[in-house]
Design a protein around this motif. Structure first.
Motif, PDB file in Angstrom:
ATOM      1  N   GLU A  51     -23.626  23.163  55.202  1.00 14.13           N
ATOM      2  CA  GLU A  51     -23.959  24.565  55.021  1.00 14.13           C
ATOM      3  C   GLU A  51     -22.675  25.396  54.973  1.00 14.13           C
ATOM      4  O   GLU A  51     -21.645  25.000  55.519  1.00 14.13           O
ATOM      5  CB  GLU A  51     -24.836  25.049  56.175  1.00 14.13           C
ATOM      6  CG  GLU A  51     -26.234  24.456  56.190  1.00 14.13           C
ATOM      7  CD  GLU A  51     -27.057  24.951  55.006  1.00 14.13           C
ATOM      8  OE1 GLU A  51     -27.070  26.183  54.772  1.00 14.13           O
ATOM      9  OE2 GLU A  51     -27.657  24.113  54.317  1.00 14.13           O
TER      10      GLU A  51
ATOM     11  N   ARG B 126     -21.144  31.102  56.653  1.00 12.85           N
ATOM     12  CA  ARG B 126     -21.850  32.375  56.783  1.00 12.85           C
ATOM     13  C   ARG B 126     -23.091  32.374  55.910  1.00 12.85           C
ATOM     14  O   ARG B 126     -23.160  31.651  54.922  1.00 12.85           O
ATOM     15  CB  ARG B 126     -20.946  33.539  56.360  1.00 12.85           C
ATOM     16  CG  ARG B 126     -19.675  33.683  57.150  1.00 12.85           C
ATOM     17  CD  ARG B 126     -18.829  34.811  56.574  1.00 12.85           C
ATOM     18  NE  ARG B 126     -19.484  36.104  56.717  1.00 12.85           N
ATOM     19  CZ  ARG B 126     -19.199  36.985  57.674  1.00 12.85           C
ATOM     20  NH1 ARG B 126     -18.269  36.712  58.567  1.00 12.85           N
ATOM     21  NH2 ARG B 126     -19.810  38.150  57.730  1.00 12.85           N
ATOM     22  N   ASN B 127     -24.036  33.248  56.279  1.00 10.06           N
ATOM     23  CA  ASN B 127     -25.261  33.377  55.491  1.00 10.06           C
ATOM     24  C   ASN B 127     -25.175  34.485  54.452  1.00 10.06           C
ATOM     25  O   ASN B 127     -26.060  34.595  53.590  1.00 10.06           O
ATOM     26  CB  ASN B 127     -26.448  33.655  56.412  1.00 10.06           C
ATOM     27  CG  ASN B 127     -26.748  32.495  57.343  1.00 10.06           C
ATOM     28  OD1 ASN B 127     -26.608  31.340  56.961  1.00 10.06           O
ATOM     29  ND2 ASN B 127     -27.148  32.804  58.569  1.00 10.06           N
ATOM     30  N   ASP B 128     -24.118  35.327  54.523  1.00  9.27           N
ATOM     31  CA  ASP B 128     -24.077  36.489  53.646  1.00  9.27           C
ATOM     32  C   ASP B 128     -23.168  36.310  52.434  1.00  9.27           C
ATOM     33  O   ASP B 128     -22.927  37.268  51.691  1.00  9.27           O
ATOM     34  CB  ASP B 128     -23.667  37.739  54.430  1.00  9.27           C
ATOM     35  CG  ASP B 128     -22.319  37.599  55.115  1.00  9.27           C
ATOM     36  OD1 ASP B 128     -21.782  36.479  55.155  1.00  9.27           O
ATOM     37  OD2 ASP B 128     -21.809  38.623  55.626  1.00  9.27           O
TER      38      ASP B 128
ATOM     39  N   LYS C 170     -23.453  27.163  63.457  1.00  8.84           N
ATOM     40  CA  LYS C 170     -24.333  26.483  62.500  1.00  8.84           C
ATOM     41  C   LYS C 170     -24.054  24.994  62.418  1.00  8.84           C
ATOM     42  O   LYS C 170     -24.828  24.253  61.808  1.00  8.84           O
ATOM     43  CB  LYS C 170     -24.168  27.112  61.117  1.00  8.84           C
ATOM     44  CG  LYS C 170     -24.558  28.573  61.054  1.00  8.84           C
ATOM     45  CD  LYS C 170     -24.219  29.186  59.700  1.00  8.84           C
ATOM     46  CE  LYS C 170     -25.048  28.574  58.599  1.00  8.84           C
ATOM     47  NZ  LYS C 170     -24.792  29.219  57.292  1.00  8.84           N
TER      48      LYS C 170
ATOM     49  N   GLU D  26     -24.040  33.392  46.647  1.00 12.03           N
ATOM     50  CA  GLU D  26     -23.997  32.039  46.100  1.00 12.03           C
ATOM     51  C   GLU D  26     -24.038  32.072  44.573  1.00 12.03           C
ATOM     52  O   GLU D  26     -24.876  32.755  43.972  1.00 12.03           O
ATOM     53  CB  GLU D  26     -25.154  31.196  46.624  1.00 12.03           C
ATOM     54  CG  GLU D  26     -25.069  29.738  46.177  1.00 12.03           C
ATOM     55  CD  GLU D  26     -25.937  28.788  46.991  1.00 12.03           C
ATOM     56  OE1 GLU D  26     -25.845  27.566  46.773  1.00 12.03           O
ATOM     57  OE2 GLU D  26     -26.697  29.280  47.865  1.00 12.03           O
TER      58      GLU D  26
END
Length: 236
Positions: A195, A198-200, A173, A203
């Motif tokens: 960013e 990780r996306n998982d 990323k 938040e």
């Protein structure tokens, strides 16, 4: 015992008190072992491969007494309750699942400000101390002036490896400026002007939209992760 230095929240020089990260009431009351860079990288050092024992739990002489007492009295109990609910979620989890869904009764703003106080405490780079408005945001329990360049995330973990630090990471990323504190039942992560790795992650930046001591009932879907090494941002 007190030491002298610069408080990592208010920036004033004076006597420092031992700050547990996370709070003592959030399962951080027993001795822990941790390693610094010299224990991990310098093979010529007699300290290479060894560990440091902290009898007081994870933490250090980071904060002046006023900042230590203020943040603890404002936010410590809310984080303790969050940690206890997180431990219940871990106990009742379906082990095949990578995400733990659980019903929480929480005080979101208090929890967010406690997490940020913890990050400021361990940040030896002073990048958070120098981040405009962050100290005032934490010390003023009613402040809503959250720095726009900052994002905060949570994940579940049972790892016994204490990972408290900050740094840079590079993934597919891109480059990341981040900090991480890992202590069961949670790992907490911040991303600064970048960013997350990780996306998982779950938040919690939006916890900023609540009021001090406001309690809400929420069903949170928090991922379960195991850190890969002591380096923030990497997982199995």
């Amino acid at each position: 015992m007190k030491k002298e230095g610069i408080c990592r929240i208010c920036g004033n020089y004076g006597k420092l008190t031992f700050e547990r990260v996370p709070p003592q009431s959030a399962f951080n009351s027993n001795p822990v072992f941790f390693q610094k860079s010299i224990h991990l990288h310098d093979k010529k050092s007699y300290l290479y491969g060894k560990k440091i024992r902290s009898n007081q739990g994870a933490g250090g002489y980071y904060l002046c007494e006023p900042c230590n007492n203020l943040t603890g009295s404002y936010y410590g109990d809310s984080y303790k309750k969050f940690a206890y609910m997180g431990m219940m979620a871990l106990t009742n989890r379906i082990w095949a699942s990578k995400t733990i869904n659980f019903e929480y009764a929480i005080q979101p703003l208090n929890i967010l400000k406690q997490i940020l106080a913890m990050f400021m405490a361990i940040d030896t780079s002073d990048q958070l101390l120098n981040l405009k408005g962050l100290s005032d945001y934490i010390l003023d329990k009613d402040s809503k002036a959250f720095p726009e360049s900052l994002r905060v995330f949570v994940y579940h973990t049972v790892t016994k490896q204490v990972r408290n630090g900050w740094g840079m990471a590079r993934t597919k990323k891109g480059y990341h400026t981040l900090g991480e504190i890992t202590f069961p039942p949670y790992g907490v992560v911040y991303a600064l002007d970048s960013e997350p790795t990780r996306n998982d992650f779950y938040e919690v930046t939006d916890f900023k939209n609540f009021n001090f001591n406001q309690t809400v009932q929420a069903r949170l879907s928090i991922p379960f992760l195991t850190p890969k090494t002591y380096i923030p941002g990497l997982y199995l």
